[in-house]
Design a protein around this motif. Sequence first.
Motif, mmCIF file in Angstrom:
data_model
loop_
_atom_site.group_PDB
_atom_site.id
_atom_site.type_symbol
_atom_site.label_atom_id
_atom_site.label_comp_id
_atom_site.label_asym_id
_atom_site.label_seq_id
_atom_site.Cartn_x
_atom_site.Cartn_y
_atom_site.Cartn_z
ATOM 1 N N VAL A 73 0.849 -1.185 0.000
ATOM 2 C CA VAL A 73 0.000 0.000 0.000
ATOM 3 C C VAL A 73 0.886 1.237 0.000
ATOM 4 C CG1 VAL A 73 -1.757 1.270 1.272
ATOM 5 C CG2 VAL A 73 -1.820 -1.227 1.210
ATOM 6 N N SER A 74 1.971 1.157 0.778
ATOM 7 C CA SER A 74 2.893 2.277 0.915
ATOM 8 C C SER A 74 4.259 1.747 1.344
ATOM 9 C CB SER A 74 2.354 3.245 1.971
ATOM 10 O OG SER A 74 3.310 4.224 2.309
ATOM 11 N N SER A 79 3.714 -0.576 4.528
ATOM 12 C CA SER A 79 2.375 -1.144 4.683
ATOM 13 C C SER A 79 2.120 -2.248 3.651
ATOM 14 C CB SER A 79 1.308 -0.052 4.549
ATOM 15 O OG SER A 79 1.428 0.882 5.579
ATOM 16 N N ARG A 81 0.596 -6.032 2.474
ATOM 17 C CA ARG A 81 -0.554 -6.864 2.817
ATOM 18 C C ARG A 81 -0.522 -8.091 1.909
ATOM 19 N NH1 ARG A 81 -5.457 -3.068 0.452
ATOM 20 N NH2 ARG A 81 -4.524 -2.747 -1.580
ATOM 21 N N HIS A 115 -3.305 -7.864 7.157
ATOM 22 C CA HIS A 115 -3.234 -6.422 6.977
ATOM 23 C C HIS A 115 -3.961 -5.946 5.715
ATOM 24 C CE1 HIS A 115 -0.901 -2.527 6.427
ATOM 25 N NE2 HIS A 115 -1.546 -2.410 7.574
ATOM 26 N N SER A 117 -6.533 -4.241 5.320
ATOM 27 C CA SER A 117 -7.034 -2.864 5.394
ATOM 28 C C SER A 117 -6.033 -1.876 4.819
ATOM 29 C CB SER A 117 -7.352 -2.489 6.843
ATOM 30 O OG SER A 117 -6.143 -2.388 7.587
ATOM 31 N N GLY A 118 -4.749 -2.207 4.906
ATOM 32 C CA GLY A 118 -3.721 -1.360 4.328
ATOM 33 C C GLY A 118 -3.398 -0.103 5.100
ATOM 34 N N HIS A 119 -3.962 0.067 6.303
ATOM 35 C CA HIS A 119 -3.646 1.278 7.072
ATOM 36 C C HIS A 119 -2.189 1.226 7.541
ATOM 37 C CE1 HIS A 119 -4.947 -1.633 10.133
ATOM 38 N NE2 HIS A 119 -4.098 -1.017 10.925
ATOM 39 N N PRO A 120 -1.575 2.362 7.856
ATOM 40 C CA PRO A 120 -0.182 2.363 8.296
ATOM 41 C C PRO A 120 0.021 1.474 9.525
ATOM 42 C CG PRO A 120 -0.900 4.587 7.810
ATOM 43 C CD PRO A 120 -2.125 3.709 7.748
ATOM 44 N N ASP A 122 1.741 0.190 13.015
ATOM 45 C CA ASP A 122 2.391 0.791 14.183
ATOM 46 C C ASP A 122 3.126 -0.271 15.011
ATOM 47 O OD1 ASP A 122 0.361 -0.586 15.431
ATOM 48 O OD2 ASP A 122 -0.669 1.187 16.172
ATOM 49 N N GLU A 127 -1.430 -6.427 15.171
ATOM 50 C CA GLU A 127 -1.281 -6.189 13.740
ATOM 51 C C GLU A 127 -0.554 -7.333 13.046
ATOM 52 O OE1 GLU A 127 -2.102 -3.626 11.693
ATOM 53 O OE2 GLU A 127 -3.059 -2.431 13.229
#
Length: 138
Positions: A73-74, A79, A81, A115, A117-120, A122, A127
């Motif tokens: 994702v990033s 990130s 997945r 993961h 959802s792909g959110h950053p 932490d 996670e």
Amino acid sequence: MAFTEEELTYLKSQPLARIATVGPDGQPDVVPVGFEYDGTYFYVGGIDPDSTRKVRNVRAGHTQVALVIDDLVSTNPWSPRFLRIYGTAEVIPRQGRFGETTNLRITPTQSWSWHLSGHPLDHDAEEFAPRRTVHSRP
């Protein structure tokens, strides 16, 4: 069990996977492939699939395969997945993305997703726990 709505949405969003097969000499082989999923089976075909190692490996009786669908994702923040599928494959003729051709039809036996959802990230311990599913045979 089956794939969750989140996993199905992810599958529909991804055009590329990697498939691992094992040759008669025990050598693993991983290649990028396009794939299709019909709600029960995964299909891997291609242009002239009969000449590929993956099809020859399955025809030789090495039917256990692994399929990985993944992306980033990033990279900042990091990130990734993925959805990883273990299953059994058989060689069949099929009308698919590349016309009427040879396909590997993969029956999922287990899968892990992580993961989606792909959110950053932490680095929270929660996670890093993938969701595992044991799939029932169709």
